[in-house]
Design a protein around this motif. Structure first.
Motif, short mmCIF file in Angstrom:
data_model
loop_
_atom_site.label_atom_id
_atom_site.label_comp_id
_atom_site.label_asym_id
_atom_site.label_seq_id
_atom_site.Cartn_x
_atom_site.Cartn_y
_atom_site.Cartn_z
N SER A 168 0.84 -1.19 0.00
CA SER A 168 0.00 0.00 0.00
C SER A 168 0.88 1.25 0.00
O SER A 168 2.08 1.18 0.26
CB SER A 168 -0.92 0.02 1.23
N ARG A 189 -1.81 -6.40 4.35
CA ARG A 189 -1.05 -5.36 3.65
C ARG A 189 0.19 -4.94 4.41
O ARG A 189 0.30 -5.15 5.61
CB ARG A 189 -1.93 -4.12 3.42
N TRP A 216 4.55 -8.02 6.87
CA TRP A 216 3.26 -7.33 6.85
C TRP A 216 3.19 -6.30 7.96
O TRP A 216 4.00 -6.30 8.89
CB TRP A 216 2.11 -8.34 6.99
N ASP A 220 -3.05 -1.59 10.20
CA ASP A 220 -3.23 -0.76 8.98
C ASP A 220 -3.26 0.70 9.33
O ASP A 220 -3.71 1.08 10.38
CB ASP A 220 -4.51 -1.17 8.26
#
Length: 220
Positions: A168, A189, A216, A220
């Motif tokens: 991302s 992500r 990872w 987020d």
């Protein structure tokens, strides 16, 4: 402080590698096609050339101690069905030639950006994801990642294949987790900035040598 050669430094993840490496006071040389188009931080040495040319790699690698490769098999857009614009084995050929140059110049350490599902990690993808990859033009990139995986594993280098989950463009959070498949449950992500930091950490700490961890964001 390490003398680094960065391949793919003009890309969306590569530019984060250049910025983070500079912020950590590493001496960095990046092999790029068009130095004028790369918004590199002050102090980064941009060498014009391509990793598709082994002589360009030889020149760029002189005096370096480690390589970070964030090369990608590009498509015309992020659309999974977009036409591939890189040669089919672009990353594989570049990896093989880079390893040859490393042997010639007595450079031992290389950290490469890879992806979940590459190499032996393919077996861990769910059937729907496998079918989607095979049906779309993502398959070209995965085949190239497989070639890199094979080339690196048969080399004498101190390699790390950092297998990112979906990338991302979110800002770095510092919340990064890495684990070999089966020893941790990956999230969906990772930001490009955090992934770049992980690649540099692997060099600095001598971590994950001859391993292929998934990487990872824990948040987020």
């Amino acid at each position: 402080m390490t003398d680094l050669l960065v391949l793919g430094g003009s890309g969306r993840t590569g530019i984060h590698v250049l910025r983070e490496a500079a912020a950590r006071s590493h001496r960095v040389r990046a092999l790029v096609r068009n130095p004028d188009a790369v918004p590199a931080p002050a102090g980064i040495e941009l060498v014009q050339g391509t990793p598709a040319n082994i002589d360009h790699l030889r020149k760029a690698a002189q005096g370096t101690e480690a390589v970070i490769s964030v090369l990608n098999n590009a498509r015309a857009s992020d659309n999974p069905w977009a036409k591939p614009v890189s040669p089919p084995a672009f990353m594989t050929t570049a990896a093989r030639d880079t390893l040859t140059v490393m042997d010639e110049q007595d450079v031992h350490r290389i950290v490469l950006a890879s992806t979940q599902g590459a190499g032996d990690d393919w077996a861990h993808l769910n059937p729907m994801m496998k079918a989607f990859i095979k049906a779309s033009n993502l398959k070209a990139g995965f085949a190239d990642h497989d070639g890199v995986d094979q080339a690196v594993r048969t080399s004498h280098a101190d390699w790390t294949l950092a297998r990112a989950v979906a990338l991302s463009d979110k800002p770095a959070s510092g919340q990064v987790k890495a684990a070999e498949r089966g020893t941790g449950k990956p999230a969906m992500r990772i930001s490009r900035a955090d992934f770049a930091g992980f690649l540099i950490d692997a060099v600095e700490k001598g971590a994950w040598i001859r391993q292929a961890p998934l990487v990872w964001n824990t948040r987020d």
